[in-house]
Design an enzyme around this catalytic site. Structure first.
Site, PDB file in Angstrom:
ATOM      1  N   ASN A   1      -2.556   2.084   2.179  1.00  0.00           N
ATOM      2  CA  ASN A   1      -1.274   2.376   2.831  1.00  0.00           C
ATOM      3  C   ASN A   1      -0.496   3.392   2.004  1.00  0.00           C
ATOM      4  O   ASN A   1      -0.938   3.794   0.927  1.00  0.00           O
ATOM      5  CB  ASN A   1      -0.471   1.094   3.073  1.00  0.00           C
ATOM      6  CG  ASN A   1      -0.134   0.388   1.779  1.00  0.00           C
ATOM      7  OD1 ASN A   1       0.572   0.924   0.933  1.00  0.00           O
ATOM      8  ND2 ASN A   1      -0.651  -0.821   1.599  1.00  0.00           N
TER       9      ASN A   1
ATOM     10  N   LYS B   1     -23.010   3.245   1.536  1.00  0.00           N
ATOM     11  CA  LYS B   1     -22.126   4.058   2.375  1.00  0.00           C
ATOM     12  C   LYS B   1     -22.575   3.987   3.842  1.00  0.00           C
ATOM     13  O   LYS B   1     -23.759   4.190   4.125  1.00  0.00           O
ATOM     14  CB  LYS B   1     -22.169   5.508   1.871  1.00  0.00           C
ATOM     15  CG  LYS B   1     -21.172   6.386   2.568  1.00  0.00           C
ATOM     16  CD  LYS B   1     -21.231   7.807   2.046  1.00  0.00           C
ATOM     17  CE  LYS B   1     -20.378   8.686   2.949  1.00  0.00           C
ATOM     18  NZ  LYS B   1     -20.668  10.093   2.785  1.00  0.00           N
TER      19      LYS B   1
ATOM     20  N   PHE C   1      10.070  -8.371  -0.475  1.00  0.00           N
ATOM     21  CA  PHE C   1      10.537  -7.164   0.208  1.00  0.00           C
ATOM     22  C   PHE C   1      10.157  -7.271   1.682  1.00  0.00           C
ATOM     23  O   PHE C   1       9.199  -7.947   2.028  1.00  0.00           O
ATOM     24  CB  PHE C   1       9.885  -5.919  -0.407  1.00  0.00           C
ATOM     25  CG  PHE C   1      10.717  -5.317  -1.507  1.00  0.00           C
ATOM     26  CD1 PHE C   1      11.464  -4.187  -1.282  1.00  0.00           C
ATOM     27  CD2 PHE C   1      10.767  -5.918  -2.747  1.00  0.00           C
ATOM     28  CE1 PHE C   1      12.250  -3.637  -2.278  1.00  0.00           C
ATOM     29  CE2 PHE C   1      11.551  -5.380  -3.757  1.00  0.00           C
ATOM     30  CZ  PHE C   1      12.294  -4.237  -3.516  1.00  0.00           C
TER      31      PHE C   1
ATOM     32  N   ASP D   1      -1.284 -14.643   1.562  1.00  0.00           N
ATOM     33  CA  ASP D   1       0.069 -14.177   1.257  1.00  0.00           C
ATOM     34  C   ASP D   1       0.454 -14.556  -0.169  1.00  0.00           C
ATOM     35  O   ASP D   1       0.604 -15.735  -0.497  1.00  0.00           O
ATOM     36  CB  ASP D   1       1.067 -14.760   2.262  1.00  0.00           C
ATOM     37  CG  ASP D   1       2.390 -14.008   2.207  1.00  0.00           C
ATOM     38  OD1 ASP D   1       3.025 -13.988   1.132  1.00  0.00           O
ATOM     39  OD2 ASP D   1       2.777 -13.414   3.229  1.00  0.00           O
ATOM     40  N   ILE D   2       0.603 -13.561  -1.015  1.00  0.00           N
ATOM     41  CA  ILE D   2       0.873 -13.788  -2.443  1.00  0.00           C
ATOM     42  C   ILE D   2       2.262 -14.380  -2.636  1.00  0.00           C
ATOM     43  O   ILE D   2       2.460 -15.363  -3.361  1.00  0.00           O
ATOM     44  CB  ILE D   2       0.760 -12.454  -3.221  1.00  0.00           C
ATOM     45  CG1 ILE D   2      -0.613 -11.821  -2.999  1.00  0.00           C
ATOM     46  CG2 ILE D   2       1.033 -12.668  -4.708  1.00  0.00           C
ATOM     47  CD1 ILE D   2      -0.734 -10.396  -3.489  1.00  0.00           C
TER      48      ILE D   2
ATOM     49  N   LYS E   1      11.809 -14.148   7.140  1.00  0.00           N
ATOM     50  CA  LYS E   1      10.919 -14.121   5.972  1.00  0.00           C
ATOM     51  C   LYS E   1      11.481 -14.987   4.846  1.00  0.00           C
ATOM     52  O   LYS E   1      10.754 -15.723   4.190  1.00  0.00           O
ATOM     53  CB  LYS E   1      10.783 -12.666   5.500  1.00  0.00           C
ATOM     54  CG  LYS E   1       9.436 -12.344   4.954  1.00  0.00           C
ATOM     55  CD  LYS E   1       9.190 -10.857   4.942  1.00  0.00           C
ATOM     56  CE  LYS E   1       8.859 -10.353   6.343  1.00  0.00           C
ATOM     57  NZ  LYS E   1       8.548  -8.952   6.383  1.00  0.00           N
TER      58      LYS E   1
HETATM   59  O1  C5P Z   1       5.260 -10.699   5.751  1.00  0.00           O
HETATM   60  P1  C5P Z   1       5.367  -9.331   5.157  1.00  0.00           P
HETATM   61  O2  C5P Z   1       4.036  -8.758   4.778  1.00  0.00           O
HETATM   62  O3  C5P Z   1       6.182  -8.369   5.970  1.00  0.00           O
HETATM   63  O4  C5P Z   1       6.207  -9.555   3.805  1.00  0.00           O
HETATM   64  C1  C5P Z   1       6.405  -8.558   2.869  1.00  0.00           C
HETATM   65  C2  C5P Z   1       6.545  -9.190   1.538  1.00  0.00           C
HETATM   66  O5  C5P Z   1       5.448 -10.090   1.337  1.00  0.00           O
HETATM   67  C3  C5P Z   1       6.469  -8.197   0.390  1.00  0.00           C
HETATM   68  O6  C5P Z   1       7.295  -8.671  -0.659  1.00  0.00           O
HETATM   69  C4  C5P Z   1       4.992  -8.226   0.002  1.00  0.00           C
HETATM   70  O7  C5P Z   1       4.822  -7.898  -1.374  1.00  0.00           O
HETATM   71  C5  C5P Z   1       4.643  -9.649   0.260  1.00  0.00           C
HETATM   72  N1  C5P Z   1       3.241  -9.897   0.674  1.00  0.00           N
HETATM   73  C6  C5P Z   1       2.424 -10.634  -0.147  1.00  0.00           C
HETATM   74  N2  C5P Z   1       1.120 -10.888   0.204  1.00  0.00           N
HETATM   75  C7  C5P Z   1       0.629 -10.428   1.359  1.00  0.00           C
HETATM   76  C8  C5P Z   1       1.462  -9.688   2.234  1.00  0.00           C
HETATM   77  C9  C5P Z   1       2.761  -9.418   1.858  1.00  0.00           C
HETATM   78  O8  C5P Z   1       2.861 -11.052  -1.220  1.00  0.00           O
HETATM   79  N3  C5P Z   1      -0.641 -10.684   1.661  1.00  0.00           N
END
Ligand code: C5P
Length: 406
Positions: A210, A289, A323, A306-307, A337
């Site tokens: 991205n 490849k 964020f 989701d971290i 969120k």
């Molecule tokens: O739910 P969304 O992806 O929009 O949320 C954004 C926030 O979640 C950011 O702080 C991003 O660093 C975190 N995030 C995360 N792990 C993911 C996706 C998003 O920690 N797999």
């Protein structure tokens, strides 16, 4: 009491027509209860008489490097050690070139070279001098060495031209100087920050990525350091240099970032998830490849973990800040969120033109916490980062004192 009260500010004045504005700045500094000592270059005295600054600061003005009486009273080393902040306003193009080169042939440049305290510069010059590659290069270099640069502003110039190069108004210089002292609230605390994009491998040469540049996360790391925190930065692939003093952990994929962040989170007081983590990753990475064929191909994608949510769900979670980069319904999505991921704070920014966000130098943030919100208007990411760290510090301290009353 204001942020500058009892702070020792050494005001350096270099030669330029804007030197007259330093008189108002001296008055404002004194009104903020700062202690002020003034050092002028010889060229500066051609524009304003030292007596003006003696009267306004309440102390004799320092002029010469080799003045025997001055050296014995308060020489360049003593002056450099005395100051909490060296503020040079106006800073001429010539003086900045000297600073960059490390010259020390007058009192002000010598004490800057000897200084161990922060130095802030408020440049003022003709617009073409400011735009000249030599000046641009000098300013970039000085910033990378930790000099703070306030301004310059844009508008009418004394020479009759108009453009970027005007000295900031004294009240704006004062406000910028105050922000330097607003920090320090995180001494003894630790901050974990994730920054940049992730790369999800499709095959050995291709990936899904991205546009995140990592600038916001790196600026936050710098501001957290300036606030006195111990900082760990978990970074996806970016072309930025990590600030000195930060512990850097490099990762590539969302899965690697998950392992690094979740592993480190419980040993930190604050976690700021500023990374643009991929939401989907190829279900399997091809060993070789993938060869081009005539027909279309499809890649199966699976959800990443989701971290941020995982950190917030730890048994003893750090103060957790997320964020939210959104193109629409910014406020609703950000609030959702905050609640869904059980965060302490969410910093939301609109992505897509004309506002900042991804891969941009500037940003504006709408920040939400459980019982309130704040708005940080469009500004360079470094300034936004400082303001966000201040907000986080304030709410982190409030949460701590609520949990541990007395
Ligand atoms: O739910 P969304 O992806 O929009 O949320 C954004 C926030 O979640 C950011 O702080 C991003 O660093 C975190 N995030 C995360 N792990 C993911 C996706 C998003 O920690 N797999």
């Amino acid at each position: 009491m204001g942020l500058l009260a009892e702070k020792r500010v050494l005001l350096g004045i270099t030669g330029g027509i804007a030197a007259y504005k330093a008189a108002e700045l001296t008055r404002l500094l004194r009104a903020s209860e700062a202690q002020v000592r003034v050092v002028m270059t010889r060229a500066a005295t051609a524009f304003v008489a030292p007596l003006t600054f003696q009267a306004l600061s309440g102390h004799p003005v320092h002029l010469d490097l080799l003045d025997a009486t001055e050296e014995s009273a308060m020489g360049h080393i003593a002056l450099a050690r005395w100051a909490d902040l060296i503020l040079i306003a106006p800073a001429s193009a010539d003086f900045m070139a000297k600073l960059r080169a490390g010259l020390a042939d007058d009192l002000l440049s010598a004490l800057c070279l000897a200084a161990e305290t922060p130095i802030a510069l408020a440049p003022a010059m003709n617009r073409a001098m400011w735009a000249n590659p030599a000046t641009c290069d000098n300013v970039r270099c000085l910033k990378s060495r930790g000099f703070r640069v306030f301004g310059p502003a844009e508008g009418e110039q004394a020479c009759g031209e108009s453009g970027v190069g005007r000295l900031l108004e004294p009240s704006d210089i004062l406000r910028s100087a105050e922000t330097l002292f607003a920090l320090g609230g995180l001494t003894g605390h630790s901050v974990l920050i994730s920054a940049g994009p992730t790369r999800e491998a499709i095959d050995p040469v291709r990936y899904i990525g991205n546009r995140s540049s990592g600038k916001m996360g790196y600026a936050l790391a710098r501001s957290a350091l300036a606030a006195g925190a111990r900082v760990t930065l978990v970074s996806g692939p970016v072309s930025l240099q990590a600030p000195q003093g930060v512990k850097l952990v490099r990762v590539e994929s969302a899965a690697q970032m998950y392992e690094a962040v979740v592993g480190l989170a419980s040993s930190h007081d604050i976690y700021i998830g500023a990374a643009a983590v991929a939401d989907y990753s190829p279900a399997k990475r091809a060993e070789r490849k993938i060869k081009k064929r005539d027909e279309a191909i499809s890649i199966e994608l699976t959800r990443t973990r989701d971290i941020l949510a995982a950190v917030a769900q730890l048994s003893n979670p750090p103060f957790t800040v997320g964020f939210a980069a959104e193109t629409d319904h910014l406020e609703d999505y950000a609030k959702a969120k905050l609640a869904d991921k059980k965060l302490d704070m969410v910093a939301a920014n609109r992505v897509g033109k004309p506002e900042g966000g991804f891969d941009s130098e500037d940003n504006a943030l709408h920040v939400f916490w459980r019982d309130g919100e704040g708005y940080l208007p469009m500004a360079p990411k470094s300034l936004i980062a400082t303001q966000l760290i201040e907000l986080i510090t304030e709410h982190y301290a409030a949460k701590n004192s609520a949990q541990n009353p007395g």
